[in-house]
Design a protein around this motif. Structure first.
Motif, PDB file in Angstrom:
ATOM      1  N   UNK A  33       3.809 -33.773   6.754  1.00  0.00           N
ATOM      2  CA  UNK A  33       5.267 -34.009   6.091  1.00  0.00           C
ATOM      3  C   UNK A  33       6.037 -33.412   7.484  1.00  0.00           C
ATOM      4  N   UNK A  34       7.304 -34.171   7.599  1.00  0.00           N
ATOM      5  CA  UNK A  34       8.123 -33.836   8.821  1.00  0.00           C
ATOM      6  C   UNK A  34       8.814 -32.477   8.456  1.00  0.00           C
ATOM      7  N   UNK A  35       9.215 -31.900   7.198  1.00  0.00           N
ATOM      8  CA  UNK A  35       9.543 -30.650   7.036  1.00  0.00           C
ATOM      9  C   UNK A  35       8.749 -29.913   5.774  1.00  0.00           C
ATOM     10  N   UNK A 107       3.652 -39.139   1.992  1.00  0.00           N
ATOM     11  CA  UNK A 107       3.577 -39.931   0.826  1.00  0.00           C
ATOM     12  C   UNK A 107       4.816 -39.610  -0.151  1.00  0.00           C
ATOM     13  N   UNK A 108       5.436 -40.598  -0.937  1.00  0.00           N
ATOM     14  CA  UNK A 108       6.429 -40.320  -1.719  1.00  0.00           C
ATOM     15  C   UNK A 108       6.124 -39.252  -2.997  1.00  0.00           C
ATOM     16  N   UNK A 109       7.072 -38.300  -3.366  1.00  0.00           N
ATOM     17  CA  UNK A 109       6.662 -37.236  -4.173  1.00  0.00           C
ATOM     18  C   UNK A 109       5.785 -37.588  -5.356  1.00  0.00           C
ATOM     19  N   UNK A 110       6.183 -38.755  -5.956  1.00  0.00           N
ATOM     20  CA  UNK A 110       5.461 -39.209  -7.173  1.00  0.00           C
ATOM     21  C   UNK A 110       3.870 -39.202  -6.963  1.00  0.00           C
ATOM     22  N   UNK A 111       3.497 -39.893  -5.818  1.00  0.00           N
ATOM     23  CA  UNK A 111       2.491 -40.201  -5.381  1.00  0.00           C
ATOM     24  C   UNK A 111       1.651 -38.844  -5.112  1.00  0.00           C
ATOM     25  N   UNK A 112       2.303 -37.974  -4.524  1.00  0.00           N
ATOM     26  CA  UNK A 112       1.835 -36.713  -4.075  1.00  0.00           C
ATOM     27  C   UNK A 112       1.396 -35.862  -5.336  1.00  0.00           C
ATOM     28  N   UNK A 113       2.396 -35.769  -6.182  1.00  0.00           N
ATOM     29  CA  UNK A 113       1.983 -35.160  -7.573  1.00  0.00           C
ATOM     30  C   UNK A 113       0.716 -35.691  -8.069  1.00  0.00           C
TER      31      UNK A 113
END
Length: 206
Positions: A33-35, A107-113
């Motif tokens: 992740x960039x941050x 990955x987008x947040x939803x997919x990460x979760x």
């Protein structure tokens, strides 16, 4: 109470130390992740999932023991067997690159979760660790000591996942195979020590 807390922290640390799919995913999110804050959804999801498993294990096993007292010794013996087996498997395990590292990139947040939940709750080893080891190990304590033991296990999960994400950011794309192999060996030793400690507590109960 302090001894119960230290036992819980040491035991949970030994169980969580091997870098399986859950740990590798959290680590890789920190690295890719960039941050670092972009990896927080995965860290929080993994920590909350572990918290839920630990609470279900401790409260569920405790409820059974209250109605059937002799189950404490039986489950304790099962827990020792699990510890010995998990320690052996961990010691013998080979380190391989996990596909989760490739899939984790931005990955987008939803997919990460969703993925973090899947590798946390659908992992049979995680269920065996919590129900078969942490749940049965909690039987050695009563009331306040059991709360301290449980709190230590939960605290370790939160600290560990945050530390993994930070380590991933620091290490970035560096190969860590030898380090992971060493961690697995160290984890096996810690698990075996916990098995001896559980045998000692069972002997006191008997």
């Amino acid at each position: 109470m302090l001894s119960a807390f230290l036992h819980g922290y040491r035991l949970s640390f030994g169980l969580i130390l091997p870098l399986g799919p859950q740990n590798v995913f959290v680590f890789s999110q920190g690295a890719t992740q960039p941050r670092l804050r972009r990896a927080l959804p995965v860290v929080l999801t993994a920590a909350l999932a572990d918290t839920a498993l630990i609470l279900v294990a401790v409260l569920g096993v405790s409820a059974v023991v209250l109605t059937v007292p002799w189950v404490k010794i039986v489950l304790g013996v099962i827990g020792v067997c699990f510890l010995l087996y998990i320690g052996w498997v961990t010691w013998r395990s080979e380190v391989h690159e996990d596909d989760a590292t490739k899939l984790a990139h931005q990955w987008p947040v939803r997919r990460q979760i969703i993925f973090a939940l899947s590798v946390s709750l659908l992992n049979p080893h995680a269920i065996l660790d919590t129900i078969g080891v942490i749940g049965t190990s909690s039987l050695a304590y009563a009331s306040g000591e059991r709360i301290a033991f449980t709190a230590a296990c939960i605290l370790n999960s939160w600290v560990w996942f945050f530390a993994l994400a930070v380590a991933g950011k620091l290490v970035a794309r560096t190969r860590v195979g030898p380090v992971r192999q060493w961690l697995n060996r160290a984890s096996a030793v810690i698990i075996w020590i916990s098995a001896v400690y559980l045998v000692y507590n069972l002997a006191r109960i008997a």
